[in-house]
Design a protein around this motif. Structure first.
Motif, PDB file in Angstrom:
ATOM      1  N   ALA A 145      11.252   7.337   7.947  1.00 47.99           N
ATOM      2  CA  ALA A 145      10.916   6.190   7.016  1.00 47.99           C
ATOM      3  C   ALA A 145       9.710   5.372   6.965  1.00 47.99           C
ATOM      4  CB  ALA A 145      12.034   4.957   7.371  1.00 47.99           C
ATOM      5  N   ASN A 146       9.128   5.765   8.270  1.00 50.43           N
ATOM      6  CA  ASN A 146       7.766   5.059   8.538  1.00 50.43           C
ATOM      7  C   ASN A 146       6.637   6.191   7.981  1.00 50.43           C
ATOM      8  OD1 ASN A 146       9.170   3.012   9.683  1.00 50.43           O
ATOM      9  ND2 ASN A 146       8.909   4.217  11.764  1.00 50.43           N
ATOM     10  N   ASP A 147       5.618   5.441   7.945  1.00 53.84           N
ATOM     11  CA  ASP A 147       4.180   6.265   7.793  1.00 53.84           C
ATOM     12  C   ASP A 147       4.028   7.325   8.971  1.00 53.84           C
ATOM     13  OD1 ASP A 147       3.644   4.592   5.690  1.00 53.84           O
ATOM     14  OD2 ASP A 147       2.151   3.518   6.705  1.00 53.84           O
ATOM     15  N   PHE A 148       3.286   8.366   8.657  1.00 48.94           N
ATOM     16  CA  PHE A 148       3.191   9.207   9.860  1.00 48.94           C
ATOM     17  C   PHE A 148       1.877   9.964   9.890  1.00 48.94           C
ATOM     18  CE2 PHE A 148       5.436  11.902   6.490  1.00 48.94           C
ATOM     19  CZ  PHE A 148       4.538  12.768   6.503  1.00 48.94           C
TER      20      PHE A 148
ATOM     21  N   SER B 255       0.750  -1.347  -0.103  1.00 51.13           N
ATOM     22  CA  SER B 255       0.023   0.146   0.048  1.00 51.13           C
ATOM     23  C   SER B 255       0.749   1.228   0.012  1.00 51.13           C
ATOM     24  CB  SER B 255      -1.008   0.071   1.201  1.00 51.13           C
ATOM     25  OG  SER B 255      -0.499   0.106   2.231  1.00 51.13           O
ATOM     26  N   ALA B 256       0.298   2.362  -0.507  1.00 53.51           N
ATOM     27  CA  ALA B 256       0.937   3.603  -0.553  1.00 53.51           C
ATOM     28  C   ALA B 256       1.279   4.177   1.126  1.00 53.51           C
ATOM     29  CB  ALA B 256      -0.092   4.692  -1.180  1.00 53.51           C
ATOM     30  N   PRO B 257       2.257   4.971   1.291  1.00 51.17           N
ATOM     31  CA  PRO B 257       2.442   5.330   2.576  1.00 51.17           C
ATOM     32  C   PRO B 257       1.488   6.194   3.038  1.00 51.17           C
ATOM     33  CG  PRO B 257       4.189   6.275   1.114  1.00 51.17           C
ATOM     34  CD  PRO B 257       3.425   5.310   0.254  1.00 51.17           C
ATOM     35  N   GLN B 258       1.238   6.178   4.434  1.00 51.97           N
ATOM     36  CA  GLN B 258       0.268   6.948   5.109  1.00 51.97           C
ATOM     37  C   GLN B 258       1.022   8.372   5.426  1.00 51.97           C
ATOM     38  OE1 GLN B 258      -2.063   5.074   8.223  1.00 51.97           O
ATOM     39  NE2 GLN B 258      -2.177   7.306   9.353  1.00 51.97           N
ATOM     40  N   GLN B 259       0.660   9.386   5.240  1.00 51.89           N
ATOM     41  CA  GLN B 259       1.464  10.498   5.399  1.00 51.89           C
ATOM     42  C   GLN B 259       0.493  11.677   5.703  1.00 51.89           C
ATOM     43  OE1 GLN B 259       4.398  11.083   2.306  1.00 51.89           O
ATOM     44  NE2 GLN B 259       5.664   9.631   3.133  1.00 51.89           N
TER      45      GLN B 259
ATOM     46  N   ILE C 109       5.258  20.877  23.659  1.00 48.97           N
ATOM     47  CA  ILE C 109       4.852  19.580  24.404  1.00 48.97           C
ATOM     48  C   ILE C 109       4.335  18.274  23.303  1.00 48.97           C
ATOM     49  CG2 ILE C 109       2.912  18.355  25.632  1.00 48.97           C
ATOM     50  CD1 ILE C 109       2.541  21.133  27.014  1.00 48.97           C
ATOM     51  N   THR C 110       4.971  17.221  23.555  1.00 50.48           N
ATOM     52  CA  THR C 110       4.835  16.189  22.696  1.00 50.48           C
ATOM     53  C   THR C 110       4.201  15.119  23.300  1.00 50.48           C
ATOM     54  OG1 THR C 110       7.329  16.784  21.566  1.00 50.48           O
ATOM     55  CG2 THR C 110       6.201  14.627  21.138  1.00 50.48           C
ATOM     56  N   LEU C 111       2.870  14.771  22.566  1.00 47.05           N
ATOM     57  CA  LEU C 111       2.165  13.666  22.692  1.00 47.05           C
ATOM     58  C   LEU C 111       2.443  12.571  21.870  1.00 47.05           C
ATOM     59  CD1 LEU C 111      -1.197  15.326  23.802  1.00 47.05           C
ATOM     60  CD2 LEU C 111       0.734  14.766  25.155  1.00 47.05           C
ATOM     61  N   ASP C 112       2.926  11.472  22.344  1.00 50.07           N
ATOM     62  CA  ASP C 112       3.407  10.343  21.297  1.00 50.07           C
ATOM     63  C   ASP C 112       2.291   9.198  21.144  1.00 50.07           C
ATOM     64  OD1 ASP C 112       4.722   8.092  19.917  1.00 50.07           O
ATOM     65  OD2 ASP C 112       6.624   8.206  21.060  1.00 50.07           O
ATOM     66  N   TYR C 113       1.805   8.932  19.871  1.00 51.56           N
ATOM     67  CA  TYR C 113       0.721   7.946  19.798  1.00 51.56           C
ATOM     68  C   TYR C 113       1.429   6.910  18.861  1.00 51.56           C
ATOM     69  CZ  TYR C 113      -2.251  11.901  21.173  1.00 51.56           C
ATOM     70  OH  TYR C 113      -2.655  12.977  21.664  1.00 51.56           O
ATOM     71  N   SER C 114       2.606   7.074  18.722  1.00 52.45           N
ATOM     72  CA  SER C 114       3.308   5.995  17.710  1.00 52.45           C
ATOM     73  C   SER C 114       3.048   4.611  17.915  1.00 52.45           C
ATOM     74  CB  SER C 114       4.863   6.255  17.814  1.00 52.45           C
ATOM     75  OG  SER C 114       5.135   7.540  17.154  1.00 52.45           O
ATOM     76  N   GLU C 115       3.170   3.673  16.866  1.00 52.90           N
ATOM     77  CA  GLU C 115       3.064   2.397  16.870  1.00 52.90           C
ATOM     78  C   GLU C 115       4.327   1.957  15.867  1.00 52.90           C
ATOM     79  OE1 GLU C 115      -0.799   1.449  15.259  1.00 52.90           O
ATOM     80  OE2 GLU C 115      -1.721   2.575  16.778  1.00 52.90           O
ATOM     81  N   PRO C 116       4.463   0.602  15.944  1.00 52.64           N
ATOM     82  CA  PRO C 116       5.385   0.086  15.032  1.00 52.64           C
ATOM     83  C   PRO C 116       5.107   0.689  13.508  1.00 52.64           C
ATOM     84  CG  PRO C 116       4.712  -1.603  16.594  1.00 52.64           C
ATOM     85  CD  PRO C 116       3.893  -0.595  16.759  1.00 52.64           C
ATOM     86  N   ASN C 117       6.185   1.195  12.756  1.00 53.67           N
ATOM     87  CA  ASN C 117       5.995   1.488  11.656  1.00 53.67           C
ATOM     88  C   ASN C 117       5.007   2.755  11.333  1.00 53.67           C
ATOM     89  OD1 ASN C 117       7.809  -0.310  10.709  1.00 53.67           O
ATOM     90  ND2 ASN C 117       6.341  -2.000  10.598  1.00 53.67           N
ATOM     91  N   LEU C 118       4.640   3.429  12.416  1.00 54.64           N
ATOM     92  CA  LEU C 118       3.846   4.613  12.275  1.00 54.64           C
ATOM     93  C   LEU C 118       4.273   5.683  13.244  1.00 54.64           C
ATOM     94  CD1 LEU C 118       1.321   6.160  11.107  1.00 54.64           C
ATOM     95  CD2 LEU C 118      -0.049   5.126  13.059  1.00 54.64           C
ATOM     96  N   LEU C 119       4.754   6.816  12.873  1.00 49.35           N
ATOM     97  CA  LEU C 119       5.120   7.984  13.539  1.00 49.35           C
ATOM     98  C   LEU C 119       3.835   8.775  13.845  1.00 49.35           C
ATOM     99  CD1 LEU C 119       7.772   9.288  14.821  1.00 49.35           C
ATOM    100  CD2 LEU C 119       7.507  10.664  12.728  1.00 49.35           C
ATOM    101  N   ALA C 120       3.436   8.797  15.119  1.00 49.38           N
ATOM    102  CA  ALA C 120       2.106   9.377  15.478  1.00 49.38           C
ATOM    103  C   ALA C 120       2.189  10.110  16.410  1.00 49.38           C
ATOM    104  CB  ALA C 120       0.956   8.475  15.310  1.00 49.38           C
ATOM    105  N   GLY C 121       1.423  11.439  16.535  1.00 47.43           N
ATOM    106  CA  GLY C 121       1.258  12.108  17.898  1.00 47.43           C
ATOM    107  C   GLY C 121       0.850  13.517  17.600  1.00 47.43           C
ATOM    108  N   GLU C 122       0.881  14.425  18.695  1.00 47.70           N
ATOM    109  CA  GLU C 122       0.487  15.654  18.430  1.00 47.70           C
ATOM    110  C   GLU C 122       1.678  16.593  19.112  1.00 47.70           C
ATOM    111  OE1 GLU C 122      -3.560  16.887  19.170  1.00 47.70           O
ATOM    112  OE2 GLU C 122      -3.591  15.198  20.192  1.00 47.70           O
ATOM    113  N   LEU C 123       2.159  17.590  18.297  1.00 46.73           N
ATOM    114  CA  LEU C 123       3.055  18.652  19.035  1.00 46.73           C
ATOM    115  C   LEU C 123       2.200  19.823  19.264  1.00 46.73           C
ATOM    116  CD1 LEU C 123       5.891  18.069  16.464  1.00 46.73           C
ATOM    117  CD2 LEU C 123       5.547  17.068  18.543  1.00 46.73           C
ATOM    118  N   PHE C 124       2.341  20.282  20.623  1.00 48.89           N
ATOM    119  CA  PHE C 124       1.859  21.721  20.710  1.00 48.89           C
ATOM    120  C   PHE C 124       3.150  22.629  20.772  1.00 48.89           C
ATOM    121  CE2 PHE C 124      -1.196  18.760  22.156  1.00 48.89           C
ATOM    122  CZ  PHE C 124      -2.521  19.279  21.998  1.00 48.89           C
ATOM    123  N   ILE C 125       3.273  23.751  20.053  1.00 50.68           N
ATOM    124  CA  ILE C 125       4.364  24.507  19.944  1.00 50.68           C
ATOM    125  C   ILE C 125       3.988  25.996  20.237  1.00 50.68           C
ATOM    126  CG2 ILE C 125       6.109  25.404  18.227  1.00 50.68           C
ATOM    127  CD1 ILE C 125       5.975  22.811  16.984  1.00 50.68           C
ATOM    128  N   CYS C 126       4.545  26.522  21.507  1.00 49.25           N
ATOM    129  CA  CYS C 126       4.395  27.901  21.845  1.00 49.25           C
ATOM    130  C   CYS C 126       4.967  28.797  20.956  1.00 49.25           C
ATOM    131  CB  CYS C 126       4.556  28.051  23.322  1.00 49.25           C
ATOM    132  SG  CYS C 126       3.990  29.577  23.924  1.00 49.25           S
TER     133      CYS C 126
END
Length: 158
Positions: free
Chosen positions: A37-40, A2-6, A69-86
Motif C-alpha cells: 500500500a505504501n510507496d516503494f 503527490s503521485a506514489p513513488q514506485q 539476503i534482505t537489507l531493510d531501508y524502510s521508513e514510515p510509508n516507504l517500503l525500501a530495501g535491497e534483496l540479494f537472491i541466489c
C-alpha cells in the motif's frame, strides 16, 4: 497529493540460468502492486553462489551461500530495501522441494518482501505464519503467471 513513488531496479549479476527479465519485472511489479500500500524503492540483485557467499560473510558474518539476503531501508510509508537472491540456491533447492527453479526464485523474492513488511522467521510461531503467507503469495503468482516461462533457453554459441 503527490503521485506514489514506485522505484524498482532489477540487476542480473549471475550467469547460472538465462532468465526472461522482462517477464520477471512484470511479475515482481504485479506482486508489489498487490501487497504494498505504501510507496516503494527496491533493488533486486540476482547473484550466483560465490557472490552470495561473499555477501553473506561480509554483511551477516555467516559462512557459505544462502537463498536470499534482505537489507531493510524502510521508513514510515516507504517500503525500501535491497534483496540479494541466489539463483544457484534456487536451482539446488528446487530439486530438493520438487518444484521448478523459477518458482523457487519467486519464493525468495516473496520471502524478502515479507521481511520488508515486518515478518520475522527467527522463532517458530512467526516463521510458521510467514511460511503460510509466503506459500499463499507464491501460489497466487503461479495462478497469475506461467512462472516456468521465466526460464529461457540458453543461446547456442556458434
Amino acid at each position: 497529493m503527490s503521485a506514489p513513488q514506485q522505484l524498482f531496479t532489477l540487476r542480473n549479476r549471475q550467469r547460472t540460468r538465462p532468465l526472461d527479465l522482462r517477464l520477471l519485472r512484470q511479475i515482481l511489479r504485479h506482486h508489489l502492486a498487490e501487497v504494498c500500500a505504501n510507496d516503494f524503492d527496491l533493488t533486486i540483485h540476482l547473484v550466483n553462489a560465490v557472490e552470495m557467499a561473499r555477501l553473506n560473510f561480509e554483511l551477516l558474518n555467516h559462512s557459505g551461500s544462502t537463498d536470499v539476503i534482505t537489507l531493510d531501508y524502510s521508513e514510515p510509508n516507504l517500503l525500501a530495501g535491497e534483496l540479494f537472491i541466489c539463483v544457484d540456491e534456487a536451482v539446488l533447492q528446487a530439486r530438493q522441494f520438487n518444484v521448478t527453479w523459477p518458482e523457487e526464485l519467486i519464493r525468495y523474492f516473496v520471502h524478502g518482501i515479507l521481511h520488508l513488511q515486518g515478518h520475522d522467521d527467527l522463532k517458530p510461531a512467526p516463521r510458521r505464519r510467514m511460511k503460510i503467507e509466503e506459500g499463499r503469495r507464491v501460489r497466487k503468482l503461479a495462478c497469475d503467471f506461467h512462472l516456468s516461462k521465466l526460464a529461457r533457453k540458453p543461446k547456442l554459441k556458434t
